[in-house]
Design an enzyme around this catalytic site. Sequence first.
Site, PDB file in Angstrom:
ATOM      1  N   LYS A  54       0.843  -1.134  -0.006  1.00  0.00           N
ATOM      2  CA  LYS A  54      -0.160  -0.273   0.497  1.00  0.00           C
ATOM      3  C   LYS A  54       1.002   1.600  -0.339  1.00  0.00           C
ATOM      4  CE  LYS A  54      -4.162  -2.276   1.803  1.00  0.00           C
ATOM      5  NZ  LYS A  54      -4.781  -3.499   3.075  1.00  0.00           N
ATOM      6  N   GLN A  98      -4.779  -1.453  10.133  1.00  0.00           N
ATOM      7  CA  GLN A  98      -4.856  -2.823   9.161  1.00  0.00           C
ATOM      8  C   GLN A  98      -4.960  -3.906  10.205  1.00  0.00           C
ATOM      9  OE1 GLN A  98      -3.656  -3.571   5.716  1.00  0.00           O
ATOM     10  NE2 GLN A  98      -4.270  -5.515   6.344  1.00  0.00           N
ATOM     11  N   ASP A 121     -10.430   3.448   4.544  1.00  0.00           N
ATOM     12  CA  ASP A 121     -11.401   1.528   4.829  1.00  0.00           C
ATOM     13  C   ASP A 121     -12.161   1.483   4.854  1.00  0.00           C
ATOM     14  OD1 ASP A 121      -8.631  -0.197   3.909  1.00  0.00           O
ATOM     15  OD2 ASP A 121      -9.292  -0.191   6.644  1.00  0.00           O
TER      16      ASP A 121
END
Length: 295
Positions: A54, A98, A121
Site C-alpha cells: 500500500k 491494518q 477503509d
Amino acid sequence: MTAQIIDGAAIAARLRVQVAEEVAGRVAAGRRAPGLATVLVGDNPASQTYVRSKRKACAEAGIESFPHELPATASQREVEALVQELNADPRVHGILVQLPLPAGLDEEKILAGVSLEKDVDGFHPINIGRLSMKGREPLFTPCTPAGCMVLLEEAGAQFKGAQAVVLGRSNIVGLPAAMLLLRRDATLTICHSRSRDLAAICRTADILIAAVGRAEMVRGDWVKPGAFVIDVGINRVEDATRKSGYRLVGDVAFDEVKDVAGALTPVPGGVGPMTIAMLLRNTLRGAELADARGE
Ligand code: NAP
C-alpha cells in the site's frame, strides 16, 4: 461458453494512473498532497506485506505515506492515542488500521475512533450504517467490495433486477459487497457457513461474488451459464512445482467456471489489485473532503 476474463490488474493500473494525475493536478494548483497513515500493530507477515505494498502504491501515485508500527504488546490506549493523533494531523487524509489486530485489542473501539472524514477503509460503523441505509451516503466505501463493483461495471454487468448472490458475510468484504449490490437494485441473497444447498442458491445468480476463503469451493456446476463471477478469495494451496511450495487460488474453481460463466476474475490479477487502487482513490477523496472543510 468461454468467459470473458476480467483483467483486474489492467483496470487497477488505469485507475492508479487517473489518481496519480489528479494528485499531480492538485499539487500543481498549490493544494496539499493527499496523505495516508498506516497503523500496523504486531508482526503478522501477511499484514506487513499488505502495508508495504500500500505504501509503495501511494508513493507511485504521489500520495504521502505516514507509516506507524507498534509492537504486538501495544495497549488499547496506545493504539487509540495514535489514532487520535492522526485524526488531528492535517497532513493525514486517510487512516488505515491494518486488520487483523493482535488478540486482546478491541477492534470495534479502535475503528470507531477513526475520524469519519479519514475512514478510507470505510469500516467506521457510521459509514457502514449509511452504506446499509436507503437514501444515505457513506463518505467512504470499503475498498475490496468497491473494487468488485468496478470490475462488474467494466465487464458490462447489469445490476437492476439481477439476481445477485454473495458468498460470505464478513464486515470487510461480504456484507459491504452485498449492500453495494442492493444499492444498485439487485435482488440479493447472502450466504454463509450455515446456509443450506449453496450450489442451488449460486445457480440462481446472474452476479456471484465469492468471499469465503475456501480454495476452489465454487465449482462449474454451481454457476448459471453466462453469469458474472467475482472471486475475492485468496487461498494458498500446496504446489511442489513452485519454489515457494504453494500457489494462490481463489474461492472459485477457475478452470471449471471459465467454461460456464459469462465473465470471471482470475486469482491473482482480479480483485486483489483493485483493493489498493480503491484505497488510493479513497485517500484522494479524503483530501478533497479536507479541501471542502477549508483545511
Ligand atoms: P472471513 O472474515 O473469514 O469471512 C468468510 C465468510 O465466508 C464468513 O461469512 C463465513 O461464514 C463464510 N464461509 C466460510 N466457510 C464457508 C462455507 N464452507 N460455506 C459458506 N460460507 C462459508 O473472510 P474475509 O475477510 O471476508 O475474506 C474472504 C476471502 O477473501 C479470503 O480468502 C481473503 O483472503 C480474501 N480477501 C481478499 C481481498 C482482496 O483484496 N482480494 C481482500 C480481503 C479478503 P460465517 O459468517 O457463518 O462464519
